[in-house]
Design an enzyme around this catalytic site. Structure first.
Site, short mmCIF file in Angstrom:
data_model
loop_
_atom_site.label_atom_id
_atom_site.label_comp_id
_atom_site.label_asym_id
_atom_site.label_seq_id
_atom_site.Cartn_x
_atom_site.Cartn_y
_atom_site.Cartn_z
N LEU A 228 0.82 -1.21 0.00
CA LEU A 228 0.00 0.00 0.00
C LEU A 228 0.86 1.26 0.00
O LEU A 228 1.69 1.46 0.88
CB LEU A 228 -0.93 0.00 1.22
CG LEU A 228 -1.89 1.19 1.33
CD1 LEU A 228 -2.84 1.22 0.15
CD2 LEU A 228 -2.66 1.12 2.65
N ASP A 229 0.64 2.12 -0.99
CA ASP A 229 1.31 3.42 -1.11
C ASP A 229 2.83 3.30 -1.14
O ASP A 229 3.54 4.22 -0.72
CB ASP A 229 0.89 4.36 0.03
CG ASP A 229 -0.58 4.73 -0.05
OD1 ASP A 229 -1.12 4.76 -1.17
OD2 ASP A 229 -1.19 4.98 1.00
N GLU A 230 3.35 2.18 -1.63
CA GLU A 230 4.80 2.01 -1.70
C GLU A 230 5.24 1.62 -3.11
O GLU A 230 6.35 1.11 -3.30
CB GLU A 230 5.25 0.95 -0.69
CG GLU A 230 5.06 1.38 0.77
CD GLU A 230 5.63 0.38 1.75
OE1 GLU A 230 6.43 -0.48 1.32
OE2 GLU A 230 5.27 0.45 2.93
#
Length: 285
Positions: A228-230
């Site tokens: 997530l969000d990486e």
């Protein structure tokens, strides 16, 4: 009018790569319009983007050129490559209730500055239907609950196929995609995050920023991955602020940063200027 194509590739670094590419293009009656390359000394890899026109007497298509390039050049140098025409990619946009990114994408698309074709808007809420339809786009409401999430994600994949979408853009779509869906869209889904990553997580990020007295507001456009969000970062935008900015002012500035970063990422992806480099990217702007 000659056909225009774009070749992008990455491969282990070794002598003779650029010569082989340019010799192939010359041998097939092609003229280079733009050429950019990056030699990564850390990973010992070469990244290349070449835009060219085919001026032969007979029609040449990307499939023919790609097959010839693979047999004559790519296999010898262990290249991961794509050779395609330069037509704008088809983009399916996903939204929830916040419309600033969608509004900006529609404006740039209609102005002809996005170099991508918006084909449909999908949302888990009805709020942005008027905006999408006023922009001339089909709006598809796909509600999501914890119980219906698998069916909703399957519907999304069906819509990607139905509209022939090359790219899915999460323009403040406030649902976490499953790992399975992230993998199916790997390399062809872009998300916009409301800060530099890593940043303030959870609810009310701009209130957290205000409480901490931040001096920069930023946004990050990145590829969607199961982490997530990486995902690999494509673009980041920053706007300097000071103590006069309350949470409302921070929100306004932050939305500007989000719209700018996302639009750049969509355009660069559609122009095939973004190449994956492990967990990072090479962006030939």
């Amino acid at each position: 009018m000659p056909n225009t194509f774009i070749l992008t590739l990455s491969c282990p670094e070794r002598p003779g790569i650029v010569h082989a590419v340019t010799a192939f293009l010359f041998g097939h009656g092609c003229d280079i319009v733009e050429h950019r390359q990056f030699d990564d000394p850390i990973r010992h890899a070469l990244f290349l983007r070449t835009e060219f026109v085919a001026r032969g007497d007979t029609d040449t298509d990307a499939t023919q050129l790609s097959a010839a390039f693979r047999s004559e050049v790519a296999d010898e140098f262990a290249m991961d490559f794509q050779l395609a025409d330069d037509k704008p990619q088809r983009v399916l946009v996903m939204v929830s209730k916040m419309g600033h990114c969608l509004n900006d994408l529609i404006f740039r698309w209609r102005a002809g500055s996005l170099h991508a074709d918006l084909v449909a808007v999908v949302s888990n809420h009805e709020d942005l239907r008027p905006m999408a339809e006023a922009g001339g786009l089909p709006f598809i409401h796909v509600p999501v609950t914890p119980e219906s999430k698998p069916q909703a994600e399957q519907r999304l994949l069906e819509l990607v196929d139905e509209y022939g979408a090359d790219l899915v853009v999460l323009a403040r779509y406030m649902q976490v995609l499953s790992d399975n869906l992230c993998l199916k869209l790997l390399g062809r889904a872009i998300n916009i995050h409301h800060s530099f990553l890593p940043g303030f997580k959870g609810a009310k990020p701009y209130h957290q920023a205000f409480d901490r007295g931040v001096k920069l507001v930023g946004a990050t456009a990145h590829y969607v991955t199961p982490d997530l969000d990486e995902g690999p970062i494509i673009e980041q935008e920053v706007i300097r602020i000071d103590h006069n900015y309350d949470p409302r002012a921070l929100t306004i500035v932050g939305r500007d940063a989000e719209a700018i970063a996302l639009a750049r990422a969509v355009r660069w992806h559609s122009e095939r200027r973004v190449l994956l480099n492990e967990r990072s990217t090479v962006v030939f702007r």
